[in-house]
Design a protein around this motif. Structure first.
Motif, PDB file in Angstrom:
ATOM      1  N   UNK A  25       0.809  -1.235   0.000  1.00 23.76           N
ATOM      2  CA  UNK A  25       0.000   0.000   0.000  1.00 23.76           C
ATOM      3  C   UNK A  25       0.835   1.275   0.000  1.00 23.76           C
ATOM      4  N   UNK A  26       2.107   1.175   0.391  1.00 24.66           N
ATOM      5  CA  UNK A  26       2.963   2.372   0.401  1.00 24.66           C
ATOM      6  C   UNK A  26       3.326   2.848  -1.006  1.00 24.66           C
ATOM      7  N   UNK A  40       3.485   4.599  -4.275  1.00 24.46           N
ATOM      8  CA  UNK A  40       2.824   5.791  -4.829  1.00 24.46           C
ATOM      9  C   UNK A  40       2.373   5.504  -6.257  1.00 24.46           C
ATOM     10  N   UNK A  50       9.982  14.039  -5.416  1.00 23.24           N
ATOM     11  CA  UNK A  50       9.170  13.037  -4.709  1.00 23.24           C
ATOM     12  C   UNK A  50       8.387  13.650  -3.542  1.00 23.24           C
ATOM     13  N   UNK A  51       8.239  14.972  -3.505  1.00 21.16           N
ATOM     14  CA  UNK A  51       7.494  15.643  -2.425  1.00 21.16           C
ATOM     15  C   UNK A  51       6.508  16.696  -2.926  1.00 21.16           C
ATOM     16  N   UNK A  52       6.123  16.613  -4.195  1.00 21.73           N
ATOM     17  CA  UNK A  52       5.091  17.531  -4.687  1.00 21.73           C
ATOM     18  C   UNK A  52       5.563  18.948  -4.912  1.00 21.73           C
ATOM     19  N   UNK A  67       0.043  15.533  -8.799  1.00 22.61           N
ATOM     20  CA  UNK A  67       1.397  15.058  -8.536  1.00 22.61           C
ATOM     21  C   UNK A  67       1.287  13.569  -8.202  1.00 22.61           C
ATOM     22  N   UNK A  80       3.449  11.594  -7.243  1.00 23.23           N
ATOM     23  CA  UNK A  80       4.303  11.206  -6.100  1.00 23.23           C
ATOM     24  C   UNK A  80       3.568  11.361  -4.776  1.00 23.23           C
ATOM     25  N   UNK A  81       2.530  12.204  -4.746  1.00 17.76           N
ATOM     26  CA  UNK A  81       1.817  12.457  -3.486  1.00 17.76           C
ATOM     27  C   UNK A  81       0.459  11.766  -3.471  1.00 17.76           C
ATOM     28  N   UNK A  82       0.375  10.629  -4.146  1.00 19.23           N
ATOM     29  CA  UNK A  82      -0.867   9.877  -4.181  1.00 19.23           C
ATOM     30  C   UNK A  82      -0.503   8.403  -4.127  1.00 19.23           C
ATOM     31  N   UNK A  83      -1.241   7.646  -3.337  1.00 16.08           N
ATOM     32  CA  UNK A  83      -0.986   6.211  -3.284  1.00 16.08           C
ATOM     33  C   UNK A  83      -1.703   5.538  -4.447  1.00 16.08           C
ATOM     34  N   UNK A 126      -3.018   2.676  -4.510  1.00 12.24           N
ATOM     35  CA  UNK A 126      -4.231   1.978  -4.054  1.00 12.24           C
ATOM     36  C   UNK A 126      -5.411   2.938  -3.884  1.00 12.24           C
ATOM     37  N   UNK A 127      -5.140   4.249  -3.766  1.00 10.58           N
ATOM     38  CA  UNK A 127      -6.232   5.213  -3.675  1.00 10.58           C
ATOM     39  C   UNK A 127      -6.842   5.488  -5.048  1.00 10.58           C
ATOM     40  N   UNK A 128      -6.206   4.979  -6.117  1.00 18.65           N
ATOM     41  CA  UNK A 128      -6.690   5.225  -7.476  1.00 18.65           C
ATOM     42  C   UNK A 128      -7.351   3.998  -8.096  1.00 18.65           C
ATOM     43  N   UNK A 129      -7.700   3.000  -7.255  1.00 15.63           N
ATOM     44  CA  UNK A 129      -8.353   1.801  -7.785  1.00 15.63           C
ATOM     45  C   UNK A 129      -9.565   2.210  -8.619  1.00 15.63           C
ATOM     46  N   UNK A 142       9.032   5.332   4.112  1.00 17.63           N
ATOM     47  CA  UNK A 142       7.701   5.339   4.733  1.00 17.63           C
ATOM     48  C   UNK A 142       7.506   4.055   5.534  1.00 17.63           C
ATOM     49  N   UNK A 145       1.866   0.415   6.794  1.00 18.23           N
ATOM     50  CA  UNK A 145       0.576   0.708   7.435  1.00 18.23           C
ATOM     51  C   UNK A 145      -0.501  -0.173   6.805  1.00 18.23           C
ATOM     52  N   UNK A 165      -4.077  -0.413   5.084  1.00 20.96           N
ATOM     53  CA  UNK A 165      -4.851   0.518   4.265  1.00 20.96           C
ATOM     54  C   UNK A 165      -6.271  -0.004   4.103  1.00 20.96           C
ATOM     55  N   UNK A 218     -10.209   1.244   2.553  1.00 20.26           N
ATOM     56  CA  UNK A 218     -11.066   2.249   1.942  1.00 20.26           C
ATOM     57  C   UNK A 218     -12.409   2.238   2.660  1.00 20.26           C
ATOM     58  N   UNK A 235       0.966  12.422   3.034  1.00 16.38           N
ATOM     59  CA  UNK A 235       1.931  11.508   2.408  1.00 16.38           C
ATOM     60  C   UNK A 235       3.329  12.108   2.394  1.00 16.38           C
ATOM     61  N   UNK A 236       3.404  13.417   2.208  1.00 23.28           N
ATOM     62  CA  UNK A 236       4.696  14.104   2.291  1.00 23.28           C
ATOM     63  C   UNK A 236       5.318  13.858   3.668  1.00 23.28           C
ATOM     64  N   UNK A 271       6.424  10.200   4.149  1.00 24.24           N
ATOM     65  CA  UNK A 271       7.692   9.878   3.482  1.00 24.24           C
ATOM     66  C   UNK A 271       8.881  10.307   4.332  1.00 24.24           C
ATOM     67  N   UNK A 285      -9.069   5.572   3.920  1.00 27.77           N
ATOM     68  CA  UNK A 285      -9.266   6.438   2.748  1.00 27.77           C
ATOM     69  C   UNK A 285     -10.746   6.818   2.650  1.00 27.77           C
ATOM     70  N   UNK A 311     -14.041   8.047  -1.302  1.00 30.27           N
ATOM     71  CA  UNK A 311     -15.269   7.623  -1.995  1.00 30.27           C
ATOM     72  C   UNK A 311     -16.537   7.955  -1.204  1.00 30.27           C
TER      73      UNK A 311
END
Lengths: 169, 325
Positions: A18-19, A21, A40-42, A57, A59-62, A64-67, B1, B4, B6, B8, B33-34, B37, B48, B51
């Motif tokens: 899950x880590x 990006x 790598x920090x937006x 960006x 780099x600032x999105x996982x 798995x959040x874009x499934x 990082x 963790x 995760x 949804x 996330x910044x 890291x 998350x 949704x």
């Protein structure tokens, strides 16, 4: 963890921690190395891709959040044989030197022109209630999330202005 | 990082239950996330909430707006109703971050941004915010970014948000749902906490609480502006900022509301300054008096002393702009 994405029109599945990006998923798992890792920090914008129609960006999105999301990278905008209008304009206006920031610049500019066309105001729009004008100041402000260490900014803005004037990216 | 779990969230109840059990809520993720890291933050679990159905801007009773917690900063700034009736909010949003970040960052997340204090970000340094009780190296250190108002001997950090400064001047309230089903509405002044001896606790939220919306009352005044002063023209945090709203009736200032960014642990407001302006005819002398009143209680830290004249002048400029015919 399994994530299903549509990348440049193709269904792709990745299995990753899950880590991971979205940037690392594109580069390492899907071998789409056009998208670059800068800070790598937006802060630099080299990793800019278009997800769900919006520039972000990666780099600032996982990942798995874009499934289920649609992602467009520089590889989806054009190819060496068939450049997008913006890619072609960057070449003609010499809108780069080393080229590292260029994929991010072009993904960002492609989506930025849609934001401009939708009438989104910016920090330099004199009256936020009015429609923004197409000016060098507007383009520069809207592209401030994309840094170019070679400082090709004047030519990047020229390339974008030319395409914006034509009304399509 | 650090690793963790995760999850949804499929519902608000889901999110609140997991957050109540210790998970950290993630929405846009641009700040969290910044920090993860850099291992400044190391949550054991993320939930998350992207949704959940919290992404709409609706008209509220009494002529205001209800902004869902997941409304993206770019959508809020582009909303026709916001641009027409709350232009200072659109201006504040557009003065912050970059196009890419605003497309991700949410209304709720923006409120919960962490400070950009260098010592908070540097895990080699003690920091009472990052590691309670470890000390504050900012005090007596490099303090260019730091607070003029409301700081404590434990923390002198500032809140970085532009949006929250405009919201404070607009008398916005934060809508919070808690795990036991209670919904509360808090003005920003009650939502944020001063650092005191617990600078790691920045708001009154408790684990299991979920910000669901921000409520804007009907616009207080037609004359509004957000002025931000920073080290470069774009994509930088405020050194100082001023959000101002007022009207001028029969040549007199009415209902002034002013909030200040870059100078406190929360967006700052000073009722005395507003009272001094209320009912008075605009003049250069009046503005100078208001600005002097504002900075009278400023406690500079050394490197940020320049913010005192900067804040004074920025407020005077805002008042001139807002009262010009």
């Amino acid at each position: 963890m399994r994530t299903d994405l549509t990348v440049n029109g193709q269904s792709r599945t990745i299995e990753a921690d899950p880590r991971t990006t979205l940037l690392d998923a594109l580069r390492h798992h899907l071998k789409l190395t056009g998208t670059k890792k800068g800070c790598d920090h937006g802060q630099c914008g080299a990793c800019t891709v278009i997800a769900g129609g919006r520039r972000i960006n990666s780099c600032l999105s996982l990942a798995c959040m874009h499934d289920g999301d649609e992602v467009v990278t520089i590889e989806g905008l054009g190819t060496p044989e068939t450049l997008s209008a913006l890619q072609e304009a960057f070449v003609r206006h010499d809108g780069f030197q080393c080229g590292f920031c260029t994929p991010g610049q072009i993904c960002s500019a492609t989506a930025m022109l849609e934001e401009l066309q939708a009438g989104w105001p910016s920090h330099v729009t004199a009256d936020v209630a009015s429609a923004p004008a197409l000016t060098v100041e507007e383009v520069s402000e809207r592209m401030s999330g994309n840094l170019c260490r070679c400082s090709a900014y004047p030519n990047i803005v020229d390339a974008i202005m030319e395409i914006a004037g034509r009304g399509r990216a | 990082m650090r690793p963790f779990e995760f999850t949804r969230a499929e519902s608000a109840a889901d999110a609140m239950r997991l957050a109540g059990d210790g998970a950290t809520i993630i929405a846009g993720g641009t700040n969290l996330l910044d920090l993860m890291k850099l291992e400044v933050m190391a949550p054991q679990a993320l939930v998350d909430i992207n949704r959940l159905d919290l992404g709409d801007i609706d008209e509220a009773e009494g002529g205001g707006l209800r902004i869902g917690a997941l409304v993206r900063n770019s959508d809020l700034a582009a909303d026709r109703r916001v641009r027409d009736a709350y232009p200072m909010l659109a201006e504040a949003l557009l003065a912050g971050a970059s196009g890419q970040l605003r497309n991700k960052a949410t209304t709720g997340g923006n409120l919960l941004q962490r400070t950009r204090c260098y010592y908070y970000y540097d895990t080699a340094m003690p920091c009472n915010k990052r590691e309670p009780g470890s000390g504050c190296q900012a005090i007596g250190g490099i303090t260019r970014l730091h607070a003029l108002f409301g700081a404590s001997e434990h923390c002198i950090a500032t809140h970085p948000s532009d949006m929250a400064v405009a919201l404070r001047a607009l008398d916005a309230r934060v809508e919070i749902q808690s795990q036991d089903g209670v919904t509360r509405m808090l003005p920003l002044g009650d939502f944020y906490r001063l650092p005191g001896d617990t600078p790691h606790i920045e708001t009154v939220l408790v684990p299991g609480d979920l910000i669901t919306a921000v409520l804007l009352p009907a616009p207080a005044g037609a004359r509004q502006t957000y002025r931000k002063v920073r080290d470069r023209a774009s994509y930088a945090f405020a050194l100082v900022s001023v959000a101002g709203v007022l009207d001028v009736e029969d040549g007199r200032i009415v209902r002034p509301a002013l909030a200040f960014g870059g100078v406190g642990h929360m967006p700052w407001r000073n009722p005395e300054v507003e009272a001094l302006l209320e009912g008075e005819a605009p003049s250069v002398d009046l503005f100078a008096e208001a600005a002097a009143r504002l900075v009278a209680e400023a406690e500079p830290q050394g490197g940020n002393a320049f913010k005192i004249p900067l804040l004074r002048r920025t407020l005077q400029a805002v008042l001139r702009e807002l009262t010009e015919a």
